[in-house]
Write a protein that holds these residues in place. Structure first.
Motif, mmCIF file in Angstrom:
data_model
loop_
_atom_site.group_PDB
_atom_site.id
_atom_site.type_symbol
_atom_site.label_atom_id
_atom_site.label_comp_id
_atom_site.label_asym_id
_atom_site.label_seq_id
_atom_site.Cartn_x
_atom_site.Cartn_y
_atom_site.Cartn_z
ATOM 1 N N ILE A 47 0.874 -1.176 0.000
ATOM 2 C CA ILE A 47 0.000 0.000 0.000
ATOM 3 C C ILE A 47 0.907 1.220 0.000
ATOM 4 N N ILE A 48 0.769 2.075 -1.015
ATOM 5 C CA ILE A 48 1.685 3.207 -1.129
ATOM 6 C C ILE A 48 1.126 4.492 -0.518
ATOM 7 N N TYR A 49 -0.184 4.527 -0.272
ATOM 8 C CA TYR A 49 -0.763 5.757 0.281
ATOM 9 C C TYR A 49 -2.145 5.435 0.825
ATOM 10 N N ARG A 50 -2.527 6.140 1.887
ATOM 11 C CA ARG A 50 -3.886 6.045 2.397
ATOM 12 C C ARG A 50 -4.369 7.439 2.763
ATOM 13 N N THR A 51 -5.679 7.672 2.625
ATOM 14 C CA THR A 51 -6.202 9.009 2.878
ATOM 15 C C THR A 51 -7.663 8.950 3.303
ATOM 16 N N ARG A 52 -8.072 9.985 4.042
ATOM 17 C CA ARG A 52 -9.481 10.240 4.315
ATOM 18 C C ARG A 52 -9.963 11.456 3.534
ATOM 19 N N GLY A 53 -9.077 12.000 2.715
ATOM 20 C CA GLY A 53 -9.445 13.132 1.889
ATOM 21 C C GLY A 53 -9.807 14.352 2.706
ATOM 22 N N THR A 54 -10.685 15.161 2.144
ATOM 23 C CA THR A 54 -11.187 16.348 2.836
ATOM 24 C C THR A 54 -12.698 16.242 2.923
ATOM 25 N N THR A 55 -13.232 16.600 4.073
ATOM 26 C CA THR A 55 -14.665 16.439 4.312
ATOM 27 C C THR A 55 -15.335 17.795 4.462
ATOM 28 N N GLN A 56 -16.447 17.952 3.755
ATOM 29 C CA GLN A 56 -17.270 19.146 3.889
ATOM 30 C C GLN A 56 -18.710 18.683 4.049
ATOM 31 N N GLY A 57 -19.215 18.801 5.273
ATOM 32 C CA GLY A 57 -20.565 18.331 5.543
ATOM 33 C C GLY A 57 -20.676 16.831 5.320
ATOM 34 N N PRO A 58 -21.643 16.397 4.502
ATOM 35 C CA PRO A 58 -21.863 14.961 4.305
ATOM 36 C C PRO A 58 -21.042 14.344 3.171
ATOM 37 N N ILE A 59 -20.080 15.094 2.619
ATOM 38 C CA ILE A 59 -19.305 14.606 1.471
ATOM 39 C C ILE A 59 -17.822 14.626 1.797
#
Length: 303
Positions: free
Chosen positions: A21-33
């Motif tokens: 696994i080269i990368y993991r993320t939860r990204g960016t969250t805005q409200g329900p997305i």
């Protein structure tokens, strides 16, 4: 028999030597997305996969409803992991998409959409929207939509085959060759091995609910990127709950990404053509005025 032997060897290899696994993320969250991938970041690594949102929405609330917006040069795929959506499109009829069902749309040369899907029967709906960059021969093709209800989506083991072919079954989606997209529901504690189709060295997964343990450990809301290779990988649900994940694999996209706000093309000239067509369609959409249906939805506007 040889194919079975090869598959068994690959599955054993996946257990003995985990695919990195080269990368993991939860990204960016805005409200329900939660935005897990965009064309300007991870999309550069995972192309043709260029965009991924995880959404958890109450579409009965007017403030959460989808807005009309354009696309060109790409395809979108909306997959439901929980709840349902109602679709209403004069060209394709109406009905409900629930777990395992999906909407596929090739934006091609340009489209405005966003109101063909609305709240279903469930209080909330959770799922993923994915964008796929198209090759030059498809990025200006005519717009095409499909609304595929869950009972029409083939399964193999715990996997719903959303795009491409896997395990001897093929999705009804009219998607490009060289792309596989699966929705997988693993019962608590169970294990399953994904064996990439030939030449599909790009691979990732994202978790909608539950969690995974072992070599490919991940929790709900996480996205994992795998090292480019033909190596299989195994996933195992936590002991106390089911897990719902999506897995994407593909032959690498051979073209640079040229990006607009809602568009992805293979060259600056192609992007300019796509955005000009979007603007032309916008003017026609304004001229057309109120195009609401009795159901309250506004169908896809292709011009």
């Amino acid at each position: 028999m040889n194919n079975m032997n090869q598959l068994s060897q690959k599955e054993v290899a996946a257990v003995v030597s985990a695919r990195p696994i080269i990368y993991r993320t939860r990204g960016t969250t805005q409200g329900p997305i939660s935005r897990l991938m965009s064309p300007g970041d991870l999309g550069q690594i995972l192309k043709p996969f260029v965009f991924l949102d995880l959404f958890d929405l109450d579409l009965h609330d007017p403030r959460s409803q989808f807005s009309v917006h354009p696309h060109s040069g790409l395809a979108t795929i909306t997959v439901l992991a929980d709840g349902d959506l109602h679709f209403d499109d004069p060209a394709d009829g109406s009905g409900y998409i629930a777990f395992g069902g999906f909407e596929w749309m090739r934006a091609g040369g340009g489209v405005w959409h966003g109101k063909e899907m609305s709240a279903g029967k469930s209080p909330r709906v959770k799922g993923f929207q994915l964008w796929i960059a198209l090759d030059p021969e498809l990025e200006h093709e005519t717009v095409e939509s499909q609304y595929v209800e869950a009972h029409c989506v083939p399964t193999t083991g715990p996997a719903h085959v959303i795009l491409g072919s896997y395990g001897g079954v093929s999705s009804p989606a009219r998607s490009p060759h060289g792309v596989t997209y699966l929705l997988v529901k693993l019962r608590a504690g169970t294990r399953w091995t994904f064996v990439p189709p030939e030449q599909q060295t790009v691979a990732w997964l994202a978790v909608a609910s539950g969690g995974l343990r072992g070599d490919v450990a991940a929790q709900a809301g996480e996205m994992l990127l795998f090292e480019k290779s033909a190596q299989p990988f195994s996933i195992q649900a936590n002991r106390d709950e089911d897990a719902v994940v999506v897995i994407g694999s593909a032959v690498p996209h051979a073209h640079e990404l040229h990006l607009g706000r809602y568009s992805v093309h293979t060259s600056a000239e192609s992007l300019s053509t796509g955005e000009a067509n979007i603007e032309r369609l916008r003017k026609l959409l304004v001229t057309a005025g109120d195009r609401s249906l009795l159901s309250g939805s506004v169908p896809v506007f292709k011009g």
